[in-house]
Design a protein around this motif. Structure first.
Motif, mmCIF file in Angstrom:
data_model
loop_
_atom_site.group_PDB
_atom_site.id
_atom_site.type_symbol
_atom_site.label_atom_id
_atom_site.label_comp_id
_atom_site.label_asym_id
_atom_site.label_seq_id
_atom_site.Cartn_x
_atom_site.Cartn_y
_atom_site.Cartn_z
ATOM 1 N N ASP A 13 0.829 -1.199 0.000
ATOM 2 C CA ASP A 13 0.000 0.000 0.000
ATOM 3 C C ASP A 13 0.867 1.254 0.000
ATOM 4 N N LEU A 16 2.166 1.877 -3.436
ATOM 5 C CA LEU A 16 1.150 2.445 -4.320
ATOM 6 C C LEU A 16 0.895 3.918 -3.992
ATOM 7 N N GLY A 21 0.499 10.653 -8.437
ATOM 8 C CA GLY A 21 -0.703 10.554 -9.259
ATOM 9 C C GLY A 21 -1.591 11.757 -9.010
ATOM 10 N N THR A 74 -15.465 5.483 -13.319
ATOM 11 C CA THR A 74 -14.154 5.821 -13.865
ATOM 12 C C THR A 74 -14.230 7.044 -14.774
ATOM 13 N N SER A 116 -10.368 11.754 -4.622
ATOM 14 C CA SER A 116 -10.041 10.410 -4.139
ATOM 15 C C SER A 116 -11.240 9.474 -4.226
ATOM 16 N N ASN A 119 -11.181 8.423 -7.729
ATOM 17 C CA ASN A 119 -9.847 8.097 -8.240
ATOM 18 C C ASN A 119 -9.799 6.647 -8.724
ATOM 19 N N LYS A 121 -7.330 4.821 -9.334
ATOM 20 C CA LYS A 121 -6.329 4.058 -8.598
ATOM 21 C C LYS A 121 -6.902 3.555 -7.272
ATOM 22 N N LEU A 124 -9.142 0.640 -8.020
ATOM 23 C CA LEU A 124 -8.328 -0.545 -8.273
ATOM 24 C C LEU A 124 -7.861 -1.176 -6.970
ATOM 25 N N LEU A 125 -7.422 -0.340 -6.035
ATOM 26 C CA LEU A 125 -6.946 -0.858 -4.755
ATOM 27 C C LEU A 125 -8.039 -1.621 -4.024
ATOM 28 N N ILE A 194 -3.636 12.545 -16.797
ATOM 29 C CA ILE A 194 -4.144 11.304 -16.217
ATOM 30 C C ILE A 194 -5.621 11.144 -16.538
ATOM 31 N N LEU A 198 -7.283 8.195 -18.919
ATOM 32 C CA LEU A 198 -8.285 7.285 -18.375
ATOM 33 C C LEU A 198 -9.587 7.371 -19.154
#
Length: 207
Positions: A13, A16, A21, A74, A116, A119, A121, A124-125, A194, A198
C-alpha cells in the motif's frame, strides 16, 4: 489476519501511495496556491473513508461485478480530473514569497474528497488489491472487519504521505514563486493528462 499479512499489505500500500498521481498533484497544488494542506489531505482521506465503508458493506463486490457502473465511476473521475487540471493550468496561482494565505478550506476539502472518491487508482486498490489480503478460512475476524482494518491502514498511509508531500512542497517552494508556479503547472498538467488517458482508455474499452 496475522501480523505478516498486515505488514505485507502495508508495504504494498505504501508503494502504491508513494507513486505520484492525481492525489499528489492535488495536494501539491493546494499547498502551493496558499490553501490548507490539512484540508486537502482530510478531503482525500475522506474519499477513501467512503471507499472503505462501501467495501466493508460489500458494495465493492457489486461494483466489481458491474462493468457499466465501474465504467461510469471511472469516466466521472477522469472527467473531473480533466476539468480540475485545466483549471489549474489556467490559473497557476502560488503563495507570495512573504507568506501563505489559507483560504477556502471547505472547498479544498470537498474537491479532495471528490478526487479520491472517484480516483481510478483507489477503485483498483479496493476492488483488486485489498481482497487478496482477506483471510476467508479460519480467521479470527470476519471479512467485513478485515476489510475495515485494511481500509483504515490505507487511509493512515495516505494521510501521512500526502501531508508530508504538501508540507515539503510548500516549505521548499513557498519562497520561490517561479519554481512553485512551474510545479503547480506540472501538477495541473498531470491531473489533466491522467484524466484524459483514463477517459480515452475507458471509453475505448467500453466501445
Amino acid at each position: 489476519m496475522d501480523s505478516a499479512t498486515l505488514i505485507s499489505f502495508l508495504a504494498l500500500d505504501l508503494l502504491l501511495v508513494c507513486v505520484p498521481g492525481a492525489d499528489w498533484a492535488y495536494v501539491i497544488t493546494a499547498g502551493l496556491r496558499g490553501r490548507s494542506v490539512g484540508a486537502a489531505v482530510a478531503g482525500l482521506v475522506s474519499g477513501y473513508a467512503l471507499h472503505t465503508a462501501l467495501a466493508t458493506a460489500g458494495l465493492a463486490v457489486l461494483v466489481a461485478g458491474s462493468p457499466t457502473l465501474l465504467t461510469a465511476l471511472t469516466v466521472a473521475g477522469a472527467a473531473y480530473l480533466v476539468w480540475l487540471g485545466w483549471s489549474v493550468l489556467r490559473r497557476p496561482g502560488v503563495p507570495e514569497a512573504g507568506g501563505t494565505v489559507v483560504t477556502g478550506g471547505g472547498r479544498v476539502f470537498l474537491r479532495g474528497a471528490v478526487i479520491s472518491g472517484l480516483n481510478p487508482k483507489g477503485l483498483l486498490l479496493y476492488l483488486s488489491v485489498l481482497p487478496q489480503f482477506l483471510v476467508t478460512r479460519g480467521a479470527h475476524l470476519p471479512v467485513p472487519a478485515q476489510t475495515a482494518v485494511l481500509g483504515l491502514l490505507h487511509m493512515a498511509c495516505c494521510a501521512a504521505v500526502y501531508a508530508a508531500v504538501g508540507v515539503l512542497a510548500r516549505a521548499v517552494l513557498g519562497a520561490r514563486p517561479a519554481a512553485a508556479r512551474a510545479v503547480t503547472r506540472t501538477s495541473g498538467a498531470a491531473m489533466l493528462g491522467i484524466g484524459a488517458f483514463l477517459l480515452v482508455q475507458r471509453l475505448a474499452l467500453g466501445g
